[in-house]
Design a protein around this motif. Structure first.
Motif, PDB file in Angstrom:
ATOM      1  N   ASN B 125       0.705  -1.447   0.281  1.00  0.00           N
ATOM      2  CA  ASN B 125       0.199   0.026   0.060  1.00  0.00           C
ATOM      3  C   ASN B 125       1.080   1.907  -0.010  1.00  0.00           C
ATOM      4  O   ASN B 125       0.626   2.638  -0.781  1.00  0.00           O
ATOM      5  CB  ASN B 125      -1.096   0.037   1.289  1.00  0.00           C
ATOM      6  N   LEU B 126       2.044   1.389   0.915  1.00  0.00           N
ATOM      7  CA  LEU B 126       3.167   2.679   1.083  1.00  0.00           C
ATOM      8  C   LEU B 126       3.887   2.460  -0.117  1.00  0.00           C
ATOM      9  O   LEU B 126       3.807   4.073  -0.967  1.00  0.00           O
ATOM     10  CB  LEU B 126       3.698   2.573   1.964  1.00  0.00           C
ATOM     11  N   VAL B 127       3.875   1.701  -0.352  1.00  0.00           N
ATOM     12  CA  VAL B 127       4.530   1.924  -2.447  1.00  0.00           C
ATOM     13  C   VAL B 127       3.856   2.244  -2.978  1.00  0.00           C
ATOM     14  O   VAL B 127       4.172   2.973  -4.002  1.00  0.00           O
ATOM     15  CB  VAL B 127       5.131   0.771  -2.646  1.00  0.00           C
ATOM     16  N   ASP B 128       1.745   1.798  -3.023  1.00  0.00           N
ATOM     17  CA  ASP B 128       1.682   2.415  -4.546  1.00  0.00           C
ATOM     18  C   ASP B 128       0.887   3.655  -3.895  1.00  0.00           C
ATOM     19  O   ASP B 128       0.899   4.296  -4.904  1.00  0.00           O
ATOM     20  CB  ASP B 128       0.486   1.549  -4.200  1.00  0.00           C
ATOM     21  N   GLN B 129       1.503   4.337  -2.999  1.00  0.00           N
ATOM     22  CA  GLN B 129       1.046   5.950  -2.594  1.00  0.00           C
ATOM     23  C   GLN B 129       2.171   6.764  -2.490  1.00  0.00           C
ATOM     24  O   GLN B 129       2.197   7.641  -2.012  1.00  0.00           O
ATOM     25  CB  GLN B 129       0.278   5.937  -1.070  1.00  0.00           C
ATOM     26  N   SER B 130       3.505   5.586  -2.956  1.00  0.00           N
ATOM     27  CA  SER B 130       4.637   6.916  -3.058  1.00  0.00           C
ATOM     28  C   SER B 130       5.591   6.736  -1.550  1.00  0.00           C
ATOM     29  O   SER B 130       5.868   8.475  -1.573  1.00  0.00           O
ATOM     30  CB  SER B 130       4.921   7.620  -4.263  1.00  0.00           C
ATOM     31  N   ASP B 131       4.585   6.243  -0.775  1.00  0.00           N
ATOM     32  CA  ASP B 131       5.734   7.077   0.841  1.00  0.00           C
ATOM     33  C   ASP B 131       6.359   5.767   0.925  1.00  0.00           C
ATOM     34  O   ASP B 131       6.612   4.982   1.617  1.00  0.00           O
ATOM     35  CB  ASP B 131       4.099   6.658   1.582  1.00  0.00           C
ATOM     36  N   TYR B 132       7.751   6.528   0.764  1.00  0.00           N
ATOM     37  CA  TYR B 132       8.507   5.259   0.946  1.00  0.00           C
ATOM     38  C   TYR B 132       9.524   5.783   2.199  1.00  0.00           C
ATOM     39  O   TYR B 132       9.630   4.800   2.563  1.00  0.00           O
ATOM     40  CB  TYR B 132       9.701   5.813  -0.517  1.00  0.00           C
ATOM     41  N   ASP B 133       8.903   6.755   2.222  1.00  0.00           N
ATOM     42  CA  ASP B 133       9.731   6.479   4.040  1.00  0.00           C
ATOM     43  C   ASP B 133       8.814   6.242   4.957  1.00  0.00           C
ATOM     44  O   ASP B 133       9.836   5.368   5.523  1.00  0.00           O
ATOM     45  CB  ASP B 133       9.157   8.251   4.924  1.00  0.00           C
ATOM     46  N   ARG B 134       7.772   5.582   5.074  1.00  0.00           N
ATOM     47  CA  ARG B 134       6.899   4.714   5.866  1.00  0.00           C
ATOM     48  C   ARG B 134       7.373   2.694   5.107  1.00  0.00           C
ATOM     49  O   ARG B 134       7.644   2.625   5.459  1.00  0.00           O
ATOM     50  CB  ARG B 134       5.590   5.193   5.955  1.00  0.00           C
ATOM     51  N   ALA B 135       7.840   3.448   3.766  1.00  0.00           N
ATOM     52  CA  ALA B 135       7.861   1.747   3.913  1.00  0.00           C
ATOM     53  C   ALA B 135       8.927   1.631   4.171  1.00  0.00           C
ATOM     54  O   ALA B 135       9.376   0.052   4.279  1.00  0.00           O
ATOM     55  CB  ALA B 135       7.499   2.425   2.305  1.00  0.00           C
ATOM     56  N   GLN B 136       9.905   1.933   3.963  1.00  0.00           N
ATOM     57  CA  GLN B 136      11.248   2.201   4.669  1.00  0.00           C
ATOM     58  C   GLN B 136      11.201   1.295   5.920  1.00  0.00           C
ATOM     59  O   GLN B 136      12.122   0.207   6.306  1.00  0.00           O
ATOM     60  CB  GLN B 136      12.050   3.322   4.501  1.00  0.00           C
ATOM     61  N   ILE B 137      10.304   2.361   6.762  1.00  0.00           N
ATOM     62  CA  ILE B 137      10.184   1.715   8.055  1.00  0.00           C
ATOM     63  C   ILE B 137      10.179   0.280   8.987  1.00  0.00           C
ATOM     64  O   ILE B 137      10.100  -1.081   9.069  1.00  0.00           O
ATOM     65  CB  ILE B 137       9.690   3.058   8.702  1.00  0.00           C
ATOM     66  N   VAL B 138       8.844   0.114   7.520  1.00  0.00           N
ATOM     67  CA  VAL B 138       8.178  -1.394   7.764  1.00  0.00           C
ATOM     68  C   VAL B 138       9.116  -2.478   6.987  1.00  0.00           C
ATOM     69  O   VAL B 138       8.501  -3.446   8.156  1.00  0.00           O
ATOM     70  CB  VAL B 138       6.222  -1.266   6.604  1.00  0.00           C
ATOM     71  N   LEU B 139      10.181  -2.082   6.134  1.00  0.00           N
ATOM     72  CA  LEU B 139      10.752  -2.882   5.706  1.00  0.00           C
ATOM     73  C   LEU B 139      11.502  -3.611   6.721  1.00  0.00           C
ATOM     74  O   LEU B 139      12.202  -4.536   6.729  1.00  0.00           O
ATOM     75  CB  LEU B 139      11.537  -2.357   4.203  1.00  0.00           C
ATOM     76  N   SER B 140      12.410  -2.544   7.329  1.00  0.00           N
ATOM     77  CA  SER B 140      13.530  -2.476   8.853  1.00  0.00           C
ATOM     78  C   SER B 140      12.926  -3.576   9.316  1.00  0.00           C
ATOM     79  O   SER B 140      13.324  -4.232  10.039  1.00  0.00           O
ATOM     80  CB  SER B 140      13.717  -0.549   8.903  1.00  0.00           C
ATOM     81  N   ALA B 141      11.413  -2.981   9.362  1.00  0.00           N
ATOM     82  CA  ALA B 141      10.664  -4.070  10.544  1.00  0.00           C
ATOM     83  C   ALA B 141      10.870  -5.467  10.509  1.00  0.00           C
ATOM     84  O   ALA B 141      10.644  -6.392  10.950  1.00  0.00           O
ATOM     85  CB  ALA B 141       9.714  -3.320  11.227  1.00  0.00           C
ATOM     86  N   MET B 142      10.462  -5.910   9.174  1.00  0.00           N
ATOM     87  CA  MET B 142      10.924  -7.441   8.338  1.00  0.00           C
ATOM     88  C   MET B 142      12.076  -7.454   8.796  1.00  0.00           C
ATOM     89  O   MET B 142      11.950  -9.108   9.239  1.00  0.00           O
ATOM     90  CB  MET B 142      10.362  -6.971   7.287  1.00  0.00           C
ATOM     91  N   ILE B 143      12.602  -6.370   8.631  1.00  0.00           N
ATOM     92  CA  ILE B 143      14.096  -7.726   8.132  1.00  0.00           C
ATOM     93  C   ILE B 143      14.397  -7.829   9.983  1.00  0.00           C
ATOM     94  O   ILE B 143      15.313  -8.688  10.124  1.00  0.00           O
ATOM     95  CB  ILE B 143      15.257  -6.403   8.134  1.00  0.00           C
ATOM     96  N   ASP B 144      13.964  -7.026  11.285  1.00  0.00           N
ATOM     97  CA  ASP B 144      14.553  -7.414  12.465  1.00  0.00           C
ATOM     98  C   ASP B 144      13.092  -8.472  12.770  1.00  0.00           C
ATOM     99  O   ASP B 144      14.118  -9.104  13.729  1.00  0.00           O
ATOM    100  CB  ASP B 144      13.547  -6.207  13.294  1.00  0.00           C
ATOM    101  N   MET B 145      12.925  -8.543  12.404  1.00  0.00           N
ATOM    102  CA  MET B 145      12.142 -10.299  12.257  1.00  0.00           C
ATOM    103  C   MET B 145      12.587 -11.371  11.576  1.00  0.00           C
ATOM    104  O   MET B 145      12.823 -12.188  12.292  1.00  0.00           O
ATOM    105  CB  MET B 145      10.687 -10.085  11.393  1.00  0.00           C
ATOM    106  N   ASP B 146      13.641 -11.235  10.247  1.00  0.00           N
ATOM    107  CA  ASP B 146      14.086 -12.089   9.920  1.00  0.00           C
ATOM    108  C   ASP B 146      15.632 -11.594   9.023  1.00  0.00           C
ATOM    109  O   ASP B 146      15.426 -11.227   8.085  1.00  0.00           O
ATOM    110  CB  ASP B 146      13.508 -12.624   8.183  1.00  0.00           C
TER     111      ASP B 146
END
Lengths: 528, 542
Positions: B125-146
């Motif tokens: 959703n965030l990438v679709d909205q071009s909201d890369y700042d938030r997308a970056q945070i989600v990705l970091s959280a995913m990396i923390d999990m894995d």
């Protein structure tokens, strides 16, 4: 000696150490409820006591009095206000056990309020708050995910699109937990709930403190992300904190009602008919305050104190010995007061900007910054930061001041770093400890930390082993509790060579000596 | 007189109105009743009553039936004797406690897979909205999990690129290469942080870095990534002028990857290795023809096929393929290339048959001119051919030459005439014709350069204007030895020796004008007082 005079002397005897202890307690944010606690104790004693004075009555009261004396003497010899405070609580406990309410009950429950004055040993208070903080941060992160607010939690720090959000200062805890514990004890004592239910009330207080902390952090993060409203600073932050505290107190009152219902006595009438039901009896004995009160009245009438002349003499001697300690206590307090005066204004110590340059030419300083009054919450109350390089390795040197002892390894762990290795050593020349630690994080970065701690009078600090923690808790009364941490920090993509780490350690020792020299010179100028 | 209430009176009457409305509700009493704890009737009676039963005896204590009876009756009695009327005030704590327990339960019970799915949904959703700042945070959280998931870390680095934070992206890609030998990251670093075009000017660490990254891709990458790396390596070898190595490297690669066959064929052709060139051109032709069936309107594909056919000396067929493409796509570059294909045959003819093939060259050049009169390559070659047949008396050739000249558009004709005049040392005529060719602000580097050269040769000329023209020509076509030579000569005439030296030294790259450049450099260095260098250049000029 008249009983009134005896109690006057006994209660006054640890008063000076107690005052010093209260002054120290005032430096710690989580114990700021203590004036309300003292007021509650005073009010309860005043309103409940039947005004009939008697000498120590019963084995428990006697034991408390006898234990108070060595603790007071130890507190005096070691100049430990903490021991003095325990002695004061014991004397107060003896007083409460020996005196009655108008309805014949003892004043014992009030002692539990007084116990709330005593800090938990071995930094357990700090560990409790940090543990709670970790748990609440995890749950808040889950709720933020649920509300589709992108967030990343590293240790106790939330990374949001609008910036970082510290769950309190990264190195403090859930501040309201001790205030709520005090409220829980006050409810139990004030409303005369069964003392057996006290652990349940304490558990409820901890639960509501955690719940309200979750609410607080969630609201701050949500309002910042959704509405751009910053509730993490200023009056808004304070207001939100008070609202959450008030809600937690209301929840505690609601819990009180729930527990009253759940712990209400059970009717005995329709048990087995001929014989009593022991389960019902036990329940009512535990939780029926009216029942235990009437029992206590009977017991108190049965055990009217009949003390012999020799016992009276012994108590009189005890009171006089305890009272005599007041003289060295006052002398010690004057010393402590003078030290405090000398330290006035050193809360923000400003080392020279050129310290690093002057100490060594190996480190090339690129930038110097100074942060006062938690301007940078990750770096403690006040901090000075030099951004340097050693060959091609970027080194950050931070001198940070804290109101109490602070283990930086723990701080980095709360900030999402995983401790890989730690090596505690002591410089044999100065008997000054330093620690070298290695970390990693989820970004595959490696962190290297070398740090030492100074007391604010410039005396070096040893490692935080059990012995040192105990010694600090018992002995440091006359000194300021403020500490200064000196750290070298390197974050690197690749592992550092052993040679570089050893050079950094050597440079750390050089720089810390230079800083200590400055602190001692500043102290001499102030007459410390 | 009408009595009007004051504001205070109005407020008072409003308050009393509200109060009278609320009075029947008995709010205070309701509140009091809510807070008050109502003691059940049995409890009040219990205080007065004496305990009726006797204490249990030993026989009861040791009897398990009694234990069960006591427990059961206690539980029953406990349930029956709760003062439930007092429950309302306890409800908030029960609700909040249930919420807390629920949140803890859900947080603990949430499986990693469902959390990952939730994050993935948020990320999309965030990438679709071009909201890369938030997308970056989600990705970091995913990396923390894995944390071991290299793909996620690569995603995060790409997110930095989307945020236009190239430094951070490069830093993260570098980390992926260093710690995981991750081929896509290495490929990204090659394409985004290394300027392959300037490989000739790289320092040693950059060469090492490029080769190390390429090695990672070749060793760890997927087939498509390896193919890209092979092409990049070939380009690199070409850029550093290691053409032989490039041909060999790409030759090996082309056997696996026919996409590379065309550049290899071109390289072998450059080296004069016609047989080798034809082998790879044939591979390329077969590959491109097959692809063209699926995508007949693909311009790049048609161009590549055209080039392959030209290398196979099937220029007519190549031209036909390109013209078909032009008809399909209306892309002018295909038409131009269709014309330029004939130039390739002209060059080949000149190389193979010398003057003997002049007539056939004229035929080809005419075909080229018909298709691409706007191509500089074609126009240049027209000049060359016209110059070639300048002294020919053959009527066929003269007729063809005149026809060829007529085929040019007026500006091109002026350019040809001007350039021919320049070659014949008729500088005034050359200047006049070339000025006509540059009318209407035409900015073709060849025309401007020739005009500047003509101006340089005429007397009482405006050297500043000539220099200006040469500068524009050099801006339009940088690093061309002929153009640099022209500017160098102008600067020499202006006695700006120090500025002339770099241009003249650059001109040494072209063998045809090297002697002349050496001679000029000798003059320049002597004027600048460097007799040693002047002597050296004088020697080289001879």
């Amino acid at each position: 000696m008249r009983p009134g005079l005896f109690w006057l002397l006994a209660l006054l005897s640890p008063s000076v150490l107690l005052l010093v202890y209260l002054y120290q307690l005032h430096q710690l944010e989580q114990y700021h409820y203590y004036p309300a606690l003292l007021l509650a104790i005073g009010t309860l004693v005043w309103t409940r006591w039947d005004r009939r004075v008697s000498i120590p009555d019963g084995a428990l009261a006697l034991t408390a009095m006898i234990l108070a004396l060595p603790l007071l003497l130890a507190g005096l010899v070691l100049w430990s206000p903490w021991l003095g405070a325990i002695a004061a609580v014991l004397v107060f406990a003896a007083f409460c056990l020996s005196h009655r309410e108008r309805n014949g009950r003892t004043l014992l429950p009030i002692v539990f309020l007084a116990v709330m004055l005593i800090r938990l040993p071995l930094n357990l208070d700090r560990e409790l708050t940090v543990w709670l903080q970790t748990k609440t941060a995890g749950l808040t992160s889950y709720l933020l995910d649920f509300a589709e607010i992108p967030n990343r939690l590293t240790g106790h720090v939330f990374h949001l699109a609008s910036g970082e959000l510290f769950v309190e200062t990264a190195c403090s805890g859930v501040q309201s937990v001790f205030t709520l514990l005090f409220c829980a004890v006050l409810i139990v004592v004030w409303y005369r709930r069964s003392l057996w239910s006290l652990p349940i009330y304490a558990l409820a207080a901890i639960t509501w403190a955690a719940a309200m902390n979750i609410v607080r952090v969630f609201v701050i993060a949500y309002s910042r992300e959704q509405y751009g409203l910053d509730l993490s600073q200023g009056w808004r932050h304070s207001l939100l904190g008070y609202i959450c505290l008030a809600l937690a107190v209301l929840l505690l009152l609601s819990t009180d009602r729930l527990l009253r219902i759940l712990l209400y006595p059970v009717r005995e009438e329709s048990s087995t008919g001929k014989y009593q039901n022991p389960a019902v009896n036990t329940w009512n004995w535990l939780f029926d305050v009216a029942d235990s009160g009437s029992r206590q009245i009977k017991e108190s009438l049965r055990n009217t104190p009949r003390t012999s002349k020799s016992l009276r003499l012994a108590f009189s001697s005890l009171a006089i010995i305890m009272a005599v300690t007041l003289i060295p206590q006052v002398w010690g307090a004057v010393q402590a007061f003078r030290t405090t005066l000398a330290y006035a204004g050193t809360e923000f110590w400003q080392p020279s900007e050129d310290t690093v340059k002057q100490a060594t030419t190996d480190l090339v300083v690129a930038k110097y910054e100074s942060f006062a009054n938690k301007e940078n919450p990750a770096l403690g109350e006040h901090a000075h930061v030099w951004t340097c390089s050693l060959d091609k390795v970027g080194v950050t040197i931070v001198v940070s001041q804290y109101p109490d002892v602070h283990d930086l390894c723990e701080c980095y762990q709360y900030n999402g770093w995983v401790l890989k290795d730690r090596n505690d050593r002591t410089d044999s020349n100065t008997d000054w400890a330093f620690s070298s630690a290695e970390f990693s994080n989820s970004d595959a970065l490696r962190g290297y930390l070398i740090f030492s701690t100074l007391n604010s009078d410039g005396s070096p600090r040893r490692h935080n082993d059990l012995q040192t923690i105990l010694r600090n808790r018992f002995v440091d009364g006359r000194k300021s509790t403020q500490t200064i941490n000196i750290q070298f920090w390197v974050a690197s993509e690749t592992p550092l060579d052993r040679d570089i780490i050893e050079r950094l350690e050597q440079l750390h020792l050089t720089v810390r000596d230079a800083l200590r020299e400055q602190l001692l010179t500043a102290g001499k100028e102030r007459g410390i | 007189m009408i009595y009007r209430k004051t504001a205070a009176e109005r407020l008072q009457s409003f308050a009393s109105g509200i109060s009278s409305l609320l009075n029947p509700l008995n709010l205070w009493k309701t509140l009091e009743g809510l807070i008050e704890f109502r003691t059940p009737g049995w409890a009040l009676a219990r205080v007065k009553a004496a305990k009726p039963e006797a204490k249990p005896e030993l026989q009861h204590w040791i009897n398990p039936v009694y234990w069960l009876w006591w427990t059961g009756s206690f539980a029953l009695e406990w349930l029956r004797t709760r003062p439930y009327l007092n429950l309302p005030l306890a409800i908030p704590s029960v609700i909040v406690l249930a919420c807390v327990v629920g949140v803890i339960g859900m947080a603990r019970g949430q499986r990693k897979a469902s959390r990952t799915a939730q994050y993935q949904r948020m990320l999309t959703n965030l990438v679709d909205q071009s909201d890369y700042d938030r997308a970056q945070i989600v990705l970091s959280a995913m990396i923390d999990m894995d944390p071991e998931n290299v793909g996620l870390r690569y995603e995060r680095a790409l997110m930095c690129e989307r945020q236009a934070d190239m430094d951070r992206a490069a830093e993260q890609m570098q980390r992926l290469v260093a710690s995981n030998q991750f081929a896509p990251a290495a490929l990204w670093l090659i394409t985004n942080t290394i300027d392959l075009k300037n490989a000739g000017a790289w320092d040693l660490p950059t060469h090492y870095r490029f080769r190390a990254l390429t090695e990672v891709v070749l060793a760890e990458g997927k087939a498509s990534e390896r193919q890209k790396a092979e092409m990049l390596m070939g380009s690199y070898l070409l850029a550093i002028n290691a053409k032989k190595d490039a041909a060999k490297y790409l030759g090996d690669a082309a056997m696996r990857n026919p996409e590379l066959a065309l550049p290899v064929a071109i390289l072998h052709n450059e080296f004069g290795e016609k047989a080798q060139s034809k082998i790879f051109a044939e591979i390329a032709r077969a590959h491109f023809e097959q692809k063209l069936v699926a995508a007949p309107a693909d311009v790049t594909l048609r161009k590549d096929l055209g080039r392959a056919l030209a290398l196979l000396e099937k220029e007519d067929l190549a031209s036909q393929v390109l013209i078909e493409g032009h008809k399909l796509t209306q892309d002018d570059s295909l038409r131009v290339l269709a014309g330029e294909v004939y130039i390739y045959r002209v060059l080949r003819s000149r190389e193979e048959s010398g003057n003997a093939g002049l007539l056939s060259r004229l035929v080809d050049i005419r075909s080229a001119l018909e298709l691409a009169s706007d191509s500089q390559t074609v126009v240049d070659e027209v000049i060359n051919v016209l110059f070639e047949c300048k002294n020919s008396s053959s009527s066929d050739i003269v007729a063809m030459r005149n026809a060829l000249a007529k085929g040019l558009d007026p500006k091109a004709l002026h350019f040809v005439k001007g350039t021919l005049a320049l070659f014949d040392n008729r500088f005034d005529e050359a200047k006049r014709e070339l000025q006509l060719a540059t009318a209407d602000g035409v900015e073709m580097p060849g025309v401007l350069n020739n005009l500047a050269m003509a101006m340089l040769q005429t007397e009482n000329t405006d050297l500043a204007s000539a220099l200006n023209l040469a500068n524009v020509a050099n801006d339009l076509l940088p690093e061309h030895p002929y153009l640099r030579d022209t500017r160098g000569q102008i600067l020499m005439r202006m006695q700006r020796y120090r500025e002339a030296v770099p241009d003249l030294e650059f001109a040494l790259k072209a063998q045809e004008i090297a002697k002349q450049a050496h001679a000029q450099l000798a003059v320049a260095y002597r004027a600048l007082g460097n007799d040693d260098l002047a002597q050296t250049h004088e020697t080289l000029a001879k």
